[in-house]
Design a protein around this motif. Structure first.
Motif, PDB file in Angstrom:
ATOM      1  N   GLN A   1      40.481  47.290  32.896  1.00  0.00           N
ATOM      2  CA  GLN A   1      40.903  48.170  33.992  1.00  0.00           C
ATOM      3  C   GLN A   1      40.060  47.922  35.240  1.00  0.00           C
ATOM      4  O   GLN A   1      40.592  47.856  36.345  1.00  0.00           O
ATOM      5  N   GLU A   2      38.745  47.761  35.064  1.00  0.00           N
ATOM      6  CA  GLU A   2      37.867  47.467  36.207  1.00  0.00           C
ATOM      7  C   GLU A   2      38.250  46.129  36.839  1.00  0.00           C
ATOM      8  O   GLU A   2      38.303  46.005  38.063  1.00  0.00           O
ATOM      9  N   LEU A   3      38.508  45.128  36.007  1.00  0.00           N
ATOM     10  CA  LEU A   3      38.901  43.808  36.496  1.00  0.00           C
ATOM     11  C   LEU A   3      40.244  43.894  37.209  1.00  0.00           C
ATOM     12  O   LEU A   3      40.436  43.299  38.270  1.00  0.00           O
ATOM     13  N   SER A   4      41.174  44.644  36.650  1.00  0.00           N
ATOM     14  CA  SER A   4      42.487  44.844  37.258  1.00  0.00           C
ATOM     15  C   SER A   4      42.348  45.458  38.648  1.00  0.00           C
ATOM     16  O   SER A   4      42.959  44.993  39.609  1.00  0.00           O
ATOM     17  N   ASN A   5      41.511  46.483  38.762  1.00  0.00           N
ATOM     18  CA  ASN A   5      41.274  47.134  40.057  1.00  0.00           C
ATOM     19  C   ASN A   5      40.620  46.176  41.042  1.00  0.00           C
ATOM     20  O   ASN A   5      41.010  46.109  42.207  1.00  0.00           O
ATOM     21  N   SER A   6      39.628  45.425  40.581  1.00  0.00           N
ATOM     22  CA  SER A   6      38.898  44.509  41.447  1.00  0.00           C
ATOM     23  C   SER A   6      39.785  43.380  41.964  1.00  0.00           C
ATOM     24  O   SER A   6      39.714  43.003  43.134  1.00  0.00           O
TER      25      SER A   6
END
Length: 125
Positions: A12-17
């Protein structure tokens, strides 16, 4: 927190970034580059590692890869300055030659994964 939960949060963090829709399901997620190459991120069940990998050669056989070409690829395994913890190997189930990197999930965050993806893309190219 178990490995699957850690991977879901990191995904999720990677997706947001990256501004990409990513989901972690069945132990893996895949990113597809603009040129169509797939980069897999997996957390094998029962493992404390995250593994990122991509194909560098398909349909691996004596007729598609010469000994000289294979030697060139495998020589990279002896170049830690270039590989930065990555390695190359044959994947018999898919008949491919793969570029892989692994890291302990407890010491990896989304920024580290982005850096690993950048390094693996540069090595692949």
């Amino acid at each position: 927190m178990n490995t699957a939960d850690k991977m879901e949060i990191m995904t999720q963090e990677l997706s947001n970034s990256l501004g990409l829709p990513l989901s972690f399901s069945q132990g893996a997620t895949v990113l597809t580059s603009q040129d169509g190459h797939e980069y897999w991120m997996e957390a094998p069940e029962g493992s404390a590692l995250i593994i990122i990998h991509t194909n560098v050669a398909d349909n691996l056989s004596a007729s598609t890869a010469s000994p000289t070409e294979l030697a060139k690829w495998l020589e990279l395994n002896t170049r830690p300055d270039l590989m930065k913890g990555a390695w190359l190997g044959a994947h018999p189930d898919t008949n491919t030659f793969r570029l892989c990197v692994a890291a302990p999930i407890d010491f990896v965050d989304s920024q580290t994964v982005e850096t690993v993806f950048e390094n693996i893309v540069n090595l692949r190219d």
